[in-house]
Design a protein around this motif. Structure first.
Motif, PDB file in Angstrom:
ATOM      1  N   ILE A   1       0.832  -1.205   0.000  1.00  0.00           N
ATOM      2  CA  ILE A   1       0.000   0.000   0.000  1.00  0.00           C
ATOM      3  C   ILE A   1       0.864   1.252   0.000  1.00  0.00           C
ATOM      4  CG2 ILE A   1      -1.634   1.361   1.381  1.00  0.00           C
ATOM      5  CD1 ILE A   1      -2.828  -1.287   2.348  1.00  0.00           C
TER       6      ILE A   1
ATOM      7  N   ARG B   1       1.887  -6.671  -6.315  1.00  0.00           N
ATOM      8  CA  ARG B   1       1.648  -5.235  -6.124  1.00  0.00           C
ATOM      9  C   ARG B   1       0.356  -4.810  -6.815  1.00  0.00           C
ATOM     10  NH1 ARG B   1       6.184  -3.376  -7.949  1.00  0.00           N
ATOM     11  NH2 ARG B   1       5.458  -2.917 -10.043  1.00  0.00           N
TER      12      ARG B   1
ATOM     13  N   GLN C   1      -2.755  -3.595  -4.334  1.00  0.00           N
ATOM     14  CA  GLN C   1      -3.114  -2.180  -4.481  1.00  0.00           C
ATOM     15  C   GLN C   1      -4.432  -2.031  -5.231  1.00  0.00           C
ATOM     16  OE1 GLN C   1       0.251  -0.326  -6.406  1.00  0.00           O
ATOM     17  NE2 GLN C   1       1.588  -0.543  -4.625  1.00  0.00           N
TER      18      GLN C   1
END
Length: 359
Positions: free
Chosen positions: A53, A211, A215
């Motif tokens: 994050i 990722r 995210q």
């Protein structure tokens, strides 16, 4: 024959089954290691989520020539400030809605019983298809209750485990922010030449997938929660904030999560006013259509590229095997495995092509 792909795959599957078989037989040796791994797993998982994050923030700060220790300190200050703001502004209304729900729980239970009895008393006025559906639901209600009870127990056990190990989360989080670039070189130093380049590329692809998923899924959940909260406020649904917070966490689970979040909203709406069922369904439909046609394609793109049927199958299997955390980890785990297998396949093609050219 031994060079055929099907033969090699068959041998690989047999070896994997034998390894699993012998691991199961000596699980008493591995049990202490599994306990240690489970204890470390929850804080490591939460630390990794926090890292992915905040990793874009760290990259942005370091582009502005902020040193590594400075970026970590600023991120920690920002995280503490965010938690404080959340507790200050969101905490009081959430607490009020929880208290109100707790006080009204007996009334809600009584209302559900009364309406169920009313429907059963007027079954002869209902269409045959509805009566069949009621019979099926009545026959399966016990099994549904057992499954739901197991899910709730598993969920709260996971929450308690995370609470007990929460003190380790900041340590994993800080070390990931500090030394995350060192993982790939550490692994790659055991390889040389083309193997090293392949391992480096595979680790990079795995990092990109994780990722993107973490995210993207959190951003999607947040946007869906905002849309649903606005919709619930417009239609005047009770416990809107509480239902939206629950929906935020459930929406992290692809495809199935939004339907799990829809059920309590539907029940609350039905008890508030039967017509509210239509409005709650409409708000959910608008949110889901906005997500599938606008939010997810722009946030996720085609990075994961997993068919919805595959997603549902994986989630259901993982839920039966590993409970709530299995559901959470199923899709990113599958995506990482898919990256590894794809890179192995591409590597085999390159080797085969090189061998063909040399001949």
């Amino acid at each position: 024959m031994t060079r055929k792909v099907w033969f090699q795959v068959g041998v690989g599957i047999l070896l994997a089954l034998l390894i699993v078989k012998y691991f199961i037989e000596i699980n008493w040796i591995l049990e202490p290691l599994l306990i240690i791994a489970k204890t470390i797993f929850v804080p490591l998982l939460l630390g990794a989520v926090l890292f992915y994050i905040t990793e874009p923030i760290q990259r942005f700060l370091e582009k502005l020539r902020v040193p590594r220790w400075g970026s970590i300190l600023l991120i920690l200050i920002g995280a503490v400030a965010t938690v404080w703001l959340f507790l200050s502004f969101i905490g009081p209304p959430v607490g009020k809605q929880v208290d109100k729900l707790a006080k009204n729980t007996p009334t809600i239970a009584k209302e559900i019983t009364n309406r169920t009895e009313y429907i059963l008393q007027h079954r002869e006025d209902l269409p045959p298809q509805v009566n069949e559906a009621i019979d099926k639901a009545a026959n399966s209600v016990q099994s549904i209750a057992v499954v739901f009870g197991k899910f709730i127990v598993s969920f709260f056990q996971s929450v308690l485990q995370a609470t007990f190990t929460l003190i380790l989360v900041p340590f994993f989080f800080i070390f990931m922010l500090k030394d995350h670039e060192k993982l790939s070189p550490f692994v790659c130093k055991f390889f040389t030449g083309e193997k090293k380049a392949w391992v480096q590329k595979t680790l990079g692809d795995m990092n990109t997938v994780l990722r993107t998923y973490i995210q993207g899924q959190l951003l999607i959940s947040f946007l869906l929660a905002v849309i649903m909260y606005i919709g619930y406020l417009i239609i005047g649904l009770e416990y809107a904030l509480l239902l939206v917070i629950f929906a935020f966490f459930m929406n992290v689970i692809p495809f199935i999560g939004p339907w799990i979040a829809f059920i309590p909203a539907l029940i609350i709406g039905f008890l508030q006013d039967p017509m509210m069922v239509i409005w709650v369904s409409l708000v959910t439909l608008i949110a889901q259509q906005t997500d599938s046609n606008l939010i997810t394609p722009n946030v996720m793109g085609k990075t994961l590229d997993i068919h919805p049927l595959t997603v549902i199958t994986i989630i259901l299997a993982a839920g039966n095997i590993a409970g709530f955390f299995g559901i959470l980890l199923a899709i990113p785990g599958y995506a990482v495995g898919k990256v590894i297998i794809s890179n192995i396949y591409e590597r085999r093609k390159e080797i085969k092509l090189a061998a063909t050219k040399s001949v």
